[in-house]
Design a protein around this motif. Structure first.
Motif, PDB file in Angstrom:
ATOM      1  N   ALA A 146      37.716  58.337  41.074  1.00  0.00           N
ATOM      2  CA  ALA A 146      37.376  56.962  41.447  1.00  0.00           C
ATOM      3  C   ALA A 146      37.398  56.745  42.960  1.00  0.00           C
ATOM      4  O   ALA A 146      36.503  56.087  43.503  1.00  0.00           O
ATOM      5  CB  ALA A 146      38.333  55.985  40.765  1.00  0.00           C
ATOM      6  N   GLU A 147      38.389  57.301  43.645  1.00  0.00           N
ATOM      7  CA  GLU A 147      38.486  57.074  45.092  1.00  0.00           C
ATOM      8  C   GLU A 147      37.301  57.673  45.843  1.00  0.00           C
ATOM      9  O   GLU A 147      36.822  57.086  46.812  1.00  0.00           O
ATOM     10  CB  GLU A 147      39.822  57.596  45.649  1.00  0.00           C
ATOM     11  CG  GLU A 147      40.044  59.097  45.546  1.00  0.00           C
ATOM     12  CD  GLU A 147      40.481  59.597  44.164  1.00  0.00           C
ATOM     13  OE1 GLU A 147      40.516  60.823  43.980  1.00  0.00           O
ATOM     14  OE2 GLU A 147      40.767  58.788  43.269  1.00  0.00           O
ATOM     15  N   LEU A 148      36.797  58.807  45.391  1.00  0.00           N
ATOM     16  CA  LEU A 148      35.633  59.420  46.027  1.00  0.00           C
ATOM     17  C   LEU A 148      34.382  58.586  45.733  1.00  0.00           C
ATOM     18  O   LEU A 148      33.574  58.332  46.629  1.00  0.00           O
ATOM     19  CB  LEU A 148      35.454  60.863  45.543  1.00  0.00           C
ATOM     20  CG  LEU A 148      34.343  61.670  46.183  1.00  0.00           C
ATOM     21  CD1 LEU A 148      34.475  61.697  47.699  1.00  0.00           C
ATOM     22  CD2 LEU A 148      34.335  63.086  45.606  1.00  0.00           C
ATOM     23  N   GLY A 149      34.250  58.148  44.505  1.00  0.00           N
ATOM     24  CA  GLY A 149      33.117  57.300  44.147  1.00  0.00           C
ATOM     25  C   GLY A 149      33.083  56.013  44.952  1.00  0.00           C
ATOM     26  O   GLY A 149      32.028  55.588  45.426  1.00  0.00           O
ATOM     27  N   VAL A 150      34.238  55.399  45.152  1.00  0.00           N
ATOM     28  CA  VAL A 150      34.321  54.157  45.933  1.00  0.00           C
ATOM     29  C   VAL A 150      33.983  54.421  47.400  1.00  0.00           C
ATOM     30  O   VAL A 150      33.299  53.612  48.043  1.00  0.00           O
ATOM     31  CB  VAL A 150      35.713  53.508  45.779  1.00  0.00           C
ATOM     32  CG1 VAL A 150      35.914  52.382  46.777  1.00  0.00           C
ATOM     33  CG2 VAL A 150      35.895  53.002  44.358  1.00  0.00           C
ATOM     34  N   LEU A 151      34.428  55.544  47.932  1.00  0.00           N
ATOM     35  CA  LEU A 151      34.099  55.910  49.318  1.00  0.00           C
ATOM     36  C   LEU A 151      32.579  56.005  49.484  1.00  0.00           C
ATOM     37  O   LEU A 151      32.011  55.428  50.423  1.00  0.00           O
ATOM     38  CB  LEU A 151      34.765  57.239  49.686  1.00  0.00           C
ATOM     39  CG  LEU A 151      34.414  57.807  51.057  1.00  0.00           C
ATOM     40  CD1 LEU A 151      34.976  56.929  52.170  1.00  0.00           C
ATOM     41  CD2 LEU A 151      34.930  59.231  51.177  1.00  0.00           C
ATOM     42  N   TRP A 152      31.937  56.727  48.575  1.00  0.00           N
ATOM     43  CA  TRP A 152      30.474  56.842  48.637  1.00  0.00           C
ATOM     44  C   TRP A 152      29.819  55.480  48.454  1.00  0.00           C
ATOM     45  O   TRP A 152      28.861  55.142  49.145  1.00  0.00           O
ATOM     46  CB  TRP A 152      29.972  57.793  47.567  1.00  0.00           C
ATOM     47  CG  TRP A 152      30.371  59.223  47.761  1.00  0.00           C
ATOM     48  CD1 TRP A 152      30.787  59.830  48.913  1.00  0.00           C
ATOM     49  CD2 TRP A 152      30.405  60.232  46.756  1.00  0.00           C
ATOM     50  NE1 TRP A 152      31.072  61.151  48.680  1.00  0.00           N
ATOM     51  CE2 TRP A 152      30.836  61.426  47.374  1.00  0.00           C
ATOM     52  CE3 TRP A 152      30.113  60.252  45.403  1.00  0.00           C
ATOM     53  CZ2 TRP A 152      30.976  62.622  46.676  1.00  0.00           C
ATOM     54  CZ3 TRP A 152      30.245  61.443  44.707  1.00  0.00           C
ATOM     55  CH2 TRP A 152      30.675  62.612  45.332  1.00  0.00           C
ATOM     56  N   GLN A 153      30.326  54.698  47.522  1.00  0.00           N
ATOM     57  CA  GLN A 153      29.761  53.374  47.240  1.00  0.00           C
ATOM     58  C   GLN A 153      29.773  52.506  48.495  1.00  0.00           C
ATOM     59  O   GLN A 153      28.783  51.843  48.812  1.00  0.00           O
ATOM     60  CB  GLN A 153      30.540  52.703  46.115  1.00  0.00           C
ATOM     61  CG  GLN A 153      30.007  51.349  45.733  1.00  0.00           C
ATOM     62  CD  GLN A 153      30.750  50.743  44.542  1.00  0.00           C
ATOM     63  OE1 GLN A 153      31.751  51.277  44.073  1.00  0.00           O
ATOM     64  NE2 GLN A 153      30.264  49.628  44.053  1.00  0.00           N
ATOM     65  N   LYS A 154      30.883  52.500  49.212  1.00  0.00           N
ATOM     66  CA  LYS A 154      30.990  51.671  50.422  1.00  0.00           C
ATOM     67  C   LYS A 154      29.952  52.084  51.463  1.00  0.00           C
ATOM     68  O   LYS A 154      29.340  51.224  52.104  1.00  0.00           O
ATOM     69  CB  LYS A 154      32.398  51.755  50.997  1.00  0.00           C
ATOM     70  CG  LYS A 154      33.417  51.020  50.161  1.00  0.00           C
ATOM     71  CD  LYS A 154      34.803  51.150  50.744  1.00  0.00           C
ATOM     72  CE  LYS A 154      35.826  50.441  49.871  1.00  0.00           C
ATOM     73  NZ  LYS A 154      37.176  50.557  50.396  1.00  0.00           N
ATOM     74  N   HIS A 155      29.757  53.385  51.640  1.00  0.00           N
ATOM     75  CA  HIS A 155      28.770  53.850  52.618  1.00  0.00           C
ATOM     76  C   HIS A 155      27.348  53.457  52.205  1.00  0.00           C
ATOM     77  O   HIS A 155      26.552  53.048  53.049  1.00  0.00           O
ATOM     78  CB  HIS A 155      28.875  55.362  52.810  1.00  0.00           C
ATOM     79  CG  HIS A 155      29.886  55.755  53.829  1.00  0.00           C
ATOM     80  ND1 HIS A 155      31.234  55.788  53.551  1.00  0.00           N
ATOM     81  CD2 HIS A 155      29.746  56.097  55.122  1.00  0.00           C
ATOM     82  CE1 HIS A 155      31.877  56.159  54.647  1.00  0.00           C
ATOM     83  NE2 HIS A 155      31.007  56.344  55.605  1.00  0.00           N
ATOM     84  N   LEU A 156      27.048  53.573  50.929  1.00  0.00           N
ATOM     85  CA  LEU A 156      25.716  53.211  50.451  1.00  0.00           C
ATOM     86  C   LEU A 156      25.482  51.710  50.552  1.00  0.00           C
ATOM     87  O   LEU A 156      24.387  51.266  50.930  1.00  0.00           O
ATOM     88  CB  LEU A 156      25.527  53.698  49.012  1.00  0.00           C
ATOM     89  CG  LEU A 156      25.540  55.217  48.823  1.00  0.00           C
ATOM     90  CD1 LEU A 156      25.552  55.563  47.346  1.00  0.00           C
ATOM     91  CD2 LEU A 156      24.370  55.874  49.527  1.00  0.00           C
TER      92      LEU A 156
END
Length: 120
Positions: A10-20
């Motif tokens: 989840a933490e990696l997905g959220v990191l990518w989500q914020k950048h996108l």
């Protein structure tokens, strides 16, 4: 542009989500095959960022389902393993457009998603 991230961590997905999202993209993040296919059955996406190794389910099943339900959606595979490092993922998933290491800087991942979201 609509993006679906399928990432067990989840933490990696959220990191990518914020950048996108900073790039103006509409992003949803899920963690399993069931969540991903459920979303794809209901909502349109342009690009799917898909971890090759999911804790729950199969990434290839998600890619196959997307190919059937949303044939124009492009898949950017990410992984932290050397599996498919020979490029054979492109023979297994017709909608695969890129294959990246999950440690790729988020801004580089965002650039790839933006590119494939604008091209066919």
């Amino acid at each position: 542009m609509r993006v679906l991230i399928v990432e067990s961590k989840a933490e990696l997905g959220v990191l990518w989500q914020k950048h996108l999202e900073r790039q103006g993209m509409s992003v949803i993040c899920v963690q399993s095959q069931i969540e991903a296919t459920g979303y794809l059955a209901q909502e349109h996406v342009d690009v799917i960022v898909l971890d090759l190794i999911l804790a729950q389910g199969s990434a290839l099943a998600v890619a196959d389902f997307a190919e059937y339900r949303q044939p124009l959606a492009r898949v950017v595979f990410v992984t932290n393993t050397s599996f498919f490092s020979d490029g054979s993922i492109f023979a297994h998933a017709a909608n695969a457009r890129a294959f990246l290491c999950s440690t790729t800087p988020p801004e580089d991942l965002a650039a790839m998603v933006e590119y494939y979201g604008q091209t066919g």
